[in-house]
Motif scaffolding. Sequence first.
Motif, PDB file in Angstrom:
ATOM      1  N   ALA A  18       0.837  -1.205   0.000  1.00 39.43           N
ATOM      2  CA  ALA A  18       0.000   0.000   0.000  1.00 39.43           C
ATOM      3  C   ALA A  18       0.871   1.254   0.000  1.00 39.43           C
ATOM      4  O   ALA A  18       0.599   2.217  -0.743  1.00 39.43           O
ATOM      5  CB  ALA A  18      -0.929  -0.011   1.216  1.00 39.43           C
ATOM      6  N   VAL A  19       1.921   1.259   0.808  1.00 41.64           N
ATOM      7  CA  VAL A  19       2.840   2.399   0.838  1.00 41.64           C
ATOM      8  C   VAL A  19       3.526   2.557  -0.518  1.00 41.64           C
ATOM      9  O   VAL A  19       3.668   3.677  -1.037  1.00 41.64           O
ATOM     10  CB  VAL A  19       3.881   2.228   1.974  1.00 41.64           C
ATOM     11  N   LEU A  20       3.920   1.438  -1.119  1.00 42.15           N
ATOM     12  CA  LEU A  20       4.555   1.475  -2.436  1.00 42.15           C
ATOM     13  C   LEU A  20       3.601   2.034  -3.496  1.00 42.15           C
ATOM     14  O   LEU A  20       4.016   2.817  -4.352  1.00 42.15           O
ATOM     15  CB  LEU A  20       5.030   0.076  -2.826  1.00 42.15           C
ATOM     16  N   LEU A  21       2.336   1.665  -3.442  1.00 40.95           N
ATOM     17  CA  LEU A  21       1.354   2.187  -4.385  1.00 40.95           C
ATOM     18  C   LEU A  21       1.199   3.701  -4.263  1.00 40.95           C
ATOM     19  O   LEU A  21       1.116   4.407  -5.273  1.00 40.95           O
ATOM     20  CB  LEU A  21      -0.001   1.511  -4.181  1.00 40.95           C
ATOM     21  N   VAL A  22       1.150   4.200  -3.036  1.00 39.19           N
ATOM     22  CA  VAL A  22       1.047   5.648  -2.834  1.00 39.19           C
ATOM     23  C   VAL A  22       2.300   6.342  -3.364  1.00 39.19           C
ATOM     24  O   VAL A  22       2.212   7.373  -4.052  1.00 39.19           O
ATOM     25  CB  VAL A  22       0.815   5.977  -1.342  1.00 39.19           C
ATOM     26  N   ALA A  23       3.471   5.772  -3.079  1.00 36.63           N
ATOM     27  CA  ALA A  23       4.722   6.368  -3.559  1.00 36.63           C
ATOM     28  C   ALA A  23       4.782   6.383  -5.088  1.00 36.63           C
ATOM     29  O   ALA A  23       5.148   7.393  -5.697  1.00 36.63           O
ATOM     30  CB  ALA A  23       5.916   5.610  -2.990  1.00 36.63           C
ATOM     31  N   LEU A  24       4.390   5.281  -5.712  1.00 41.46           N
ATOM     32  CA  LEU A  24       4.370   5.236  -7.178  1.00 41.46           C
ATOM     33  C   LEU A  24       3.342   6.212  -7.747  1.00 41.46           C
ATOM     34  O   LEU A  24       3.581   6.844  -8.774  1.00 41.46           O
ATOM     35  CB  LEU A  24       4.073   3.818  -7.663  1.00 41.46           C
ATOM     36  N   GLY A  25       2.207   6.319  -7.072  1.00 42.82           N
ATOM     37  CA  GLY A  25       1.193   7.275  -7.512  1.00 42.82           C
ATOM     38  C   GLY A  25       1.714   8.702  -7.479  1.00 42.82           C
ATOM     39  O   GLY A  25       1.461   9.485  -8.395  1.00 42.82           O
ATOM     40  N   LEU A  26       2.443   9.038  -6.436  1.00 45.78           N
ATOM     41  CA  LEU A  26       3.013  10.383  -6.327  1.00 45.78           C
ATOM     42  C   LEU A  26       4.104  10.614  -7.374  1.00 45.78           C
ATOM     43  O   LEU A  26       4.213  11.703  -7.943  1.00 45.78           O
ATOM     44  CB  LEU A  26       3.574  10.612  -4.919  1.00 45.78           C
ATOM     45  N   LEU A  27       4.918   9.602  -7.628  1.00 49.37           N
ATOM     46  CA  LEU A  27       6.010   9.742  -8.595  1.00 49.37           C
ATOM     47  C   LEU A  27       5.522   9.783 -10.038  1.00 49.37           C
ATOM     48  O   LEU A  27       6.069  10.515 -10.863  1.00 49.37           O
ATOM     49  CB  LEU A  27       7.001   8.587  -8.437  1.00 49.37           C
ATOM     50  N   LEU A  28       4.526   8.980 -10.354  1.00 47.59           N
ATOM     51  CA  LEU A  28       4.103   8.827 -11.745  1.00 47.59           C
ATOM     52  C   LEU A  28       2.858   9.628 -12.117  1.00 47.59           C
ATOM     53  O   LEU A  28       2.409   9.567 -13.250  1.00 47.59           O
ATOM     54  CB  LEU A  28       3.868   7.347 -12.052  1.00 47.59           C
ATOM     55  N   ALA A  29       2.303  10.362 -11.176  1.00 44.82           N
ATOM     56  CA  ALA A  29       1.061  11.086 -11.456  1.00 44.82           C
ATOM     57  C   ALA A  29       1.282  12.230 -12.434  1.00 44.82           C
ATOM     58  O   ALA A  29       0.388  12.559 -13.218  1.00 44.82           O
ATOM     59  CB  ALA A  29       0.457  11.618 -10.161  1.00 44.82           C
ATOM     60  N   ASP A  30       2.446  12.853 -12.434  1.00 42.65           N
ATOM     61  CA  ASP A  30       2.752  13.981 -13.339  1.00 42.65           C
ATOM     62  C   ASP A  30       1.660  15.040 -13.316  1.00 42.65           C
ATOM     63  O   ASP A  30       1.256  15.564 -14.350  1.00 42.65           O
ATOM     64  CB  ASP A  30       2.962  13.494 -14.779  1.00 42.65           C
ATOM     65  N   GLY A  31       1.141  15.320 -12.133  1.00 43.67           N
ATOM     66  CA  GLY A  31       0.122  16.351 -12.000  1.00 43.67           C
ATOM     67  C   GLY A  31      -1.279  15.892 -12.372  1.00 43.67           C
ATOM     68  O   GLY A  31      -2.217  16.682 -12.307  1.00 43.67           O
ATOM     69  N   ASP A  32      -1.440  14.637 -12.771  1.00 43.08           N
ATOM     70  CA  ASP A  32      -2.756  14.107 -13.134  1.00 43.08           C
ATOM     71  C   ASP A  32      -3.453  13.611 -11.867  1.00 43.08           C
ATOM     72  O   ASP A  32      -3.047  12.616 -11.275  1.00 43.08           O
ATOM     73  CB  ASP A  32      -2.595  12.970 -14.135  1.00 43.08           C
ATOM     74  N   PRO A  33      -4.531  14.294 -11.444  1.00 40.56           N
ATOM     75  CA  PRO A  33      -5.196  13.882 -10.202  1.00 40.56           C
ATOM     76  C   PRO A  33      -5.877  12.514 -10.308  1.00 40.56           C
ATOM     77  O   PRO A  33      -6.019  11.825  -9.302  1.00 40.56           O
ATOM     78  CB  PRO A  33      -6.212  14.993  -9.954  1.00 40.56           C
ATOM     79  N   VAL A  34      -6.257  12.100 -11.500  1.00 41.60           N
ATOM     80  CA  VAL A  34      -6.923  10.804 -11.666  1.00 41.60           C
ATOM     81  C   VAL A  34      -5.966   9.666 -11.320  1.00 41.60           C
ATOM     82  O   VAL A  34      -6.331   8.728 -10.610  1.00 41.60           O
ATOM     83  CB  VAL A  34      -7.481  10.649 -13.096  1.00 41.60           C
TER      84      VAL A  34
END
Length: 154
Positions: free
Chosen positions: A36-52
Amino acid sequence: MPESDARWHAGRVNEPPPTRQWRVPAGLPAAKLAGAVLLVALGLLLADGDPVRLVVAALAAAALAGWAVRDLVAPVRLTVATAGLTVIHGFAGRRLLPWSAVEAITVDRRPRLGLTSETLEIDAGDSLHLFGRYDLGSTPEEVAAALRAARPNP
């Protein structure tokens, strides 16, 4: 009854035999929380400003964390005793299935993507209880054999 349990119970006529429990392996909730922590970290790294993307990663992490919390709150999935079986019911509740209600104890094997999955099935007439290897901390075949051996003769 395993030999060590039989020796423990030998000569104790008025005492009930010991119960046996199957539980989630100890490291599994920690692995789920780390995922779960890894998913949040990847989401923050790969989101590129995309809130979705960030919301999807956060929802997946929350689901995985909820699954881990269930493992921490109710690690024991199945217990066998002379009165019957106690199974997990709902998120973290327990339900006693008297031996008279247990119609069948089977192991379902299905090949999938080159691997075979096994599921312990406990049919209690009005309900069906399913357990996998990671619910029990043991193979479903071993647990089914122990349950059949513990069941009193009709």
